[in-house]
Scaffold this active site. Sequence first.
Site, short mmCIF file in Angstrom:
data_model
loop_
_atom_site.label_atom_id
_atom_site.label_comp_id
_atom_site.label_asym_id
_atom_site.label_seq_id
_atom_site.Cartn_x
_atom_site.Cartn_y
_atom_site.Cartn_z
CG ASP A 1 -1.83 1.20 1.29
OD1 ASP A 1 -1.78 2.04 0.36
OD2 ASP A 1 -2.60 1.32 2.26
CB THR A 2 2.34 3.21 -2.77
OG1 THR A 2 1.13 3.47 -3.50
CG2 THR A 2 3.03 1.99 -3.36
N GLY B 1 -1.68 5.93 -15.62
CA GLY B 1 -2.17 7.09 -16.33
C GLY B 1 -1.25 8.27 -16.10
CG ASP C 1 -2.37 -3.14 -24.68
OD1 ASP C 1 -2.05 -2.04 -24.21
OD2 ASP C 1 -3.53 -3.57 -24.62
#
Length: 425
Positions: free
Chosen positions: A73-74, A98, A168
């Site tokens: 969990d950053t 993003g 991709d």
Amino acid sequence: MTKALDGVRILDFTHVQSGPTCTQLLAWFGADVIKVERPGTGDITRGQLQDIPKVDSLYFTMLNHNKRSITLDTKNPKGKEVLTALIRSCDVLVENFGPGVLDRMGFTWDKIQEINPRMIVASIKGFGPGPYEDCKVYENVAQCTGGAASTTGFRDGPPLVTGAQIGDSGTGLHLALGIVTALYQRQHTGRGQRVTAAMQDGVLNLSRVKLRDQQRLAHGPLKEYSQFGEGIPFGDAVPRAGNDSGGGQPGRILKCKGWETDPNAYIYFITQAPVWEKICDVIGETGWKTHPDYATPPARLKHLNDIFARIEQWTMTKTKFEAMDILNSDDIPCGPILSMKELAEDPSLRATGTVVEVDHPTRGKYLSVGNPIKLSDSPTEVKRSPLLGEHTDEVLREVLGFNDHQIAEIHDSGALAPPRKQAAE
């Protein structure tokens, strides 16, 4: 045997397909790829297109071989400390977030350079700098904005996307080359750098022959395209050309014996100029060798529809493999249309490691593509994808050097577990 990228450590913040394609290739070459995932859920593709309930999907497993997985969990203060330590201990950080996500996490380029001046930060984005740079991009969007869709399909039909994941996976392959290049340059400069691959750029690079044709249009019609022989004028942009060859040698997909019931009973046939006389012999049109409408490549351009119709009369009397055997014996370029089923069952692809069988602890055995690039001194051994968080403690201990007490503190902080939901008051 030593692997080509032994000693290179990759901090993998990628997800879905483009980024994982890149990091998987580096892992196949021997890099230690540490995939950082969200606690509780992980990479979203673990749960997408599941064929077996409650196990990692093939979408995930086939893009994440040879990696280690940690959950982190950053947003958690202790999690940020762990991430900082990982940045300090790794050579490359790869992400396909993003726009601006890494900055909002508190890890700008300047901050990363402060932590580790040798760190290479590699990113996949949808677009490069410009009017679309903040737009979200997926595979088919990239194909449409990179020139592939506008030039794929038939002249009288709509644009089409290809089944190959050129947006991709194609961009992931481009980024992998950029990373290896940056690692090589770092040997001389001692510095890290930013490496960026935009999906639009990657698709356009793979569509370069159409940019070639766009410029040729200014000097006259594209004579190898079917519409030239049909007398249909060209517009100001490269048209869709069906299955015409893009290499200047006229080619088409033709029916073979059994096409009525087998959707893949077809062969690609190229009327290459040096073997034209052999083609005439094979199809029984020996008179075409000297006929003024057929004897030379320029003369044949206006008659391609008739030529391929006659060749198809011949191919329809043979299975695609029979036709291939006959044509190859005369060096006539051709290729059968192979289904995914045929490819999966091809023993030669198994023998070369292009198709591999992988055993997974929860889903069992499955097929995957292997490394398409073969190195004589660094053979690839495809290993299964990791379970979510499978290597968290291992990485904390072996890579970061934390002791049992420190690891327990990190666990107690909640940095490795899903965020707790607050109960309503």
